[in-house]
Design a protein around this motif. Structure first.
Motif: not given
Ligand SMILES: [Zn+2]
Length: 693
Positions: A34, A36, A220-221, A224, A230, A283
């Protein structure tokens, strides 16, 4: 309707053998999960954090009219940014991701998302109406080089296609991100025109090109996008609630974890518990993720009741077709494509349904075809008589039907009669594409171009720039006209000749040049010329673009004597890139000569060459290879996960060139590795099974 040509991709490398052995760790090690943290603006985050914290406090102290059973429905539009290859993923792959999101965010019983967490009450819906109120399936397909995405180009990406972010969650599926990044997302409250989520195609969903069965990168994305950090944000931090990831019930975590092992990296939590490897915002591999915490759910609710409150409003759900009573008013539209519309007698055509709005029944009628009718969605039809034939498709569902009939759609030829000899092309008319040749550029990227810097004699040659081509393994074909070699003088040699020039850019990069011949309308090809590495180079290795001088051209002279009884001969010259350096071609000739100046020995090159074509393919391909002596031959097809999915044991095969058909019936769309074992020799080639474009 689209008309696509088949193509050949060859990749000879031992790299893939390595991947077979360690494919389980492929993505945790090679891909940055990721982007981010690198992407977000810290000042912006501090401002948004105040809004989220205020909303969490408000939501906890004011009993809103919302009940615990209400859901936040989020309309989604998926923009597939592709270059016409396998990254142009199927509708089914998109739908599989939406399903996974609903399982994960809804903690749906019996699914992978049913872990030790909470139902966030967030649900996702592919939009049924576009911003203008027209019917849509919520999927937009755009062909663009931006499919090779760099995160600094996010504004350009979103200029390509963007639906009002107050009304739709924009998800972009691309070919790759910054080379090896899995995905990234905007945070709530950022610039509206940069809002959205970008994910690599092979981490999206759990079918088609998806390399894993879990599809958690998007889960996961979207975390955000909904305001989550995270779990390892700010390391152990100083306070469990007001530092770290600003969520009290996620244990502090010093650093991301890339595997499913149990760690306890911080001891400032009471009681001191293990890091949450199951959390979607870690992660860890998707296979060990299965939960959001209650605290994370409250942050999501805070985001959705403040910064993103418009998107799930009932008026927006009605206008995007994501309300619970929406029923599709969109009528069916029948459509189909094929890879080819012109074939030789007794060959087959694969028909691919491209109808809109999800028909449930298909009724095909194939004039002159066998079968003459079919109710399959994507049938294969054989044509046994010369002629020109209509195809009719009727699609229907419980509400209605639509039909498409095209007369003279398929043309079936005898292996006809090609052009008489001889043929010459020196490119010096400066016409591009050269009128006598067809350029087949399947990946839509770098291909053959006219070059005025180098020429054997005259002004131009044809060049392909391998130096800047990063689509390793992609092939670009120069297709010559069809020839009647029976028109050669009986006492002469029939041959093809051309000049080529090439330099390597690095000792390890192995661009390849092939010449293939077909006498059966392209059903089967034989390799008659092959060069790579030192045998391809005509100049010294250099990292700068190679421009040959007059001494750096070599002659290819290829005997076609064994084809002189064929009245319909197809020839093509192929470059397979490995990111090396420029390859130039000039002065192509096909004809006869009275002297025996012709045949070159290709013996040394004929040992162990491997060609898989077409590639990508729709499930049927041919493996061509040569043996230097009798060897036992076995062909095995492996999935990306290293599972053996098909095995063809040919036993002992004699010296010479062989072709084995690989029918991948039953294999789903995606990337596979085909391993050819010839006695003690092993070669592995990547194979892509694709769906209709
Ligand atoms: Zn992320």
């Amino acid at each position: 309707m689209n008309y696509l040509k088949s193509s050949i991709v060859v990749r000879l490398t031992t790299l893939f053998v390595g991947l077979l052995l360690c494919s389980n760790s492929l993505f945790s090690q090679d891909v940055t999960p990721c982007f981010f943290d690198q992407y977000t603006n810290k000042k912006h985050l501090a401002h948004v954090e105040q809004q989220i914290q205020a909303a969490i406090w408000r939501n906890s102290t004011h009993n809103s009219s919302r009940t615990s059973h209400d859901v936040f429905m989020i309309p989604i539009v998926v923009h597939i940014i592709h270059e016409g290859g396998f990254e142009n993923i199927s509708d089914a792959q998109v739908e599989s991701q939406i399903q996974i999101l609903n399982e994960d965010y809804g903690k749906m019983t019996g699914t992978n998302g049913d872990g030790n967490g909470v139902d966030t009450h967030v649900r996702f819906c592919l939009a049924n109406k576009d911003p203008s109120g027209n019917c849509t399936n919520g999927i937009v397909r755009i062909k663009s080089p931006l499919a090779n995405h760099q995160s600094y180009q996010r504004a350009l990406l979103k200029e390509l296609s963007f639906w009002d972010n107050d009304r739709y969650l924009n998800i972009y599926v691309v070919k790759n991100i910054n080379g090896n990044v899995g995905g990234y997302s905007s945070f709530p409250g950022g610039p509206p025109d940069e809002d959205g989520v970008v994910v690599r195609h092979n981490l999206f969903g759990n079918t088609g090109t998806a390399s894993s069965g879990v599809g958690r990168t998007t889960t996961h994305e979207l975390g955000h996008w909904l305001g989550l950090y995270h779990t390892f944000n700010n390391g152990c931090g100083s306070d469990l609630c007001t530092d770290g990831d600003y969520v009290c019930d996620t244990p502090p975590q010093a650093a991301p974890s890339f595997n499913c092992a149990t760690f306890n990296t911080c001891s400032n939590d009471v009681p001191d518990v293990n890091d949450l490897k199951e959390n979607y915002l870690n992660y860890t591999p998707g296979t060990c993720q299965n939960m959001f915490t209650k605290g994370q759910s409250k942050r999501i609710e805070a985001t959705l009741t403040t910064i993103r409150r418009q998107i799930w409003s009932s008026s927006n759900l009605i206008s995007t077709g994501c309300d619970s009573i929406y029923s599709a008013p969109c009528s069916l539209v029948a459509d189909f494509v094929t890879l080819t519309t012109e074939i030789c007698i007794a060959n087959s055509v694969y028909f691919m349904d491209r109808s809109l709005n999800k028909p449930t029944n298909w009724k095909w009628t194939f004039m002159g075809g066998n079968p003459a009718t079919s109710t399959d969605q994507n049938p294969t039809v054989t044509y046994n008589s010369v002629g020109s034939y209509a195809v009719k498709l009727v699609v229907s569902d419980s509400t209605g039907s639509d039909s498409l009939e095209t007369s003279s759609y398929i043309t079936v030829n005898l292996p006809g009669r090609g052009d008489p000899l001889s043929f010459k092309e020196n490119f010096d008319r400066g016409i591009y594409p050269p009128s006598t040749l067809t350029i087949n550029n399947l990946d839509g990227g770098i291909t053959w171009e006219l070059d005025s810097m180098a020429s054997v004699s005259g002004n131009y040659s044809l060049k392909i720039n391998n130096l800047i081509n990063t689509n390793y393994g992609s092939s670009d074909e120069l297709i010559l006209p069809h020839f009647d070699l029976g028109t050669a003088h009986p006492d002469s040699n029939v041959y093809m000749s051309f000049k080529w020039a090439y330099a390597k850019s690095d000792p390890t990069f192995s661009d390849e040049m092939l010449v293939l011949v077909s006498t059966d309308c392209g059903l089967n090809y034989s390799q008659v010329f092959y060069r790579t590495q030192a045998a391809l180079a005509t100049g010294p290795t250099q990292t700068t673009p190679f421009i040959p001088d007059s001494t750096q051209w070599k002659d290819a002279v290829i005997s076609l004597n064994s084809y002189r009884n064929n009245s319909y001969v197809q020839l093509k010259i192929i470059n397979v890139t490995d990111g090396g350096n420029n390859l130039y071609i000039d002065n192509i000739y096909v004809g006869d000569g009275s002297t025996a100046t012709t045949s070159v020995s290709e013996k040394s090159d004929m040992s162990g060459f491997v060609v898989l074509y077409p590639n990508p393919n729709m499930g049927n391909s041919t493996f061509a290879f040569s043996l230097d002596r009798q060897r036992k031959v076995k062909i095995e097809v492996y999935s990306m996960q290293g599972q053996l999915v098909k095995s063809i044991n040919e036993g002992a095969m004699i010296r010479g060139t062989h072709r084995v058909n690989i029918s991948a019936a039953g294999l789903k769309q995606g990337v596979y590795f085909v391993r050819l074992t010839m006695g003690a020799i092993e070669k592995t080639v990547q194979m892509v099974i694709t769906t209709p474009q």
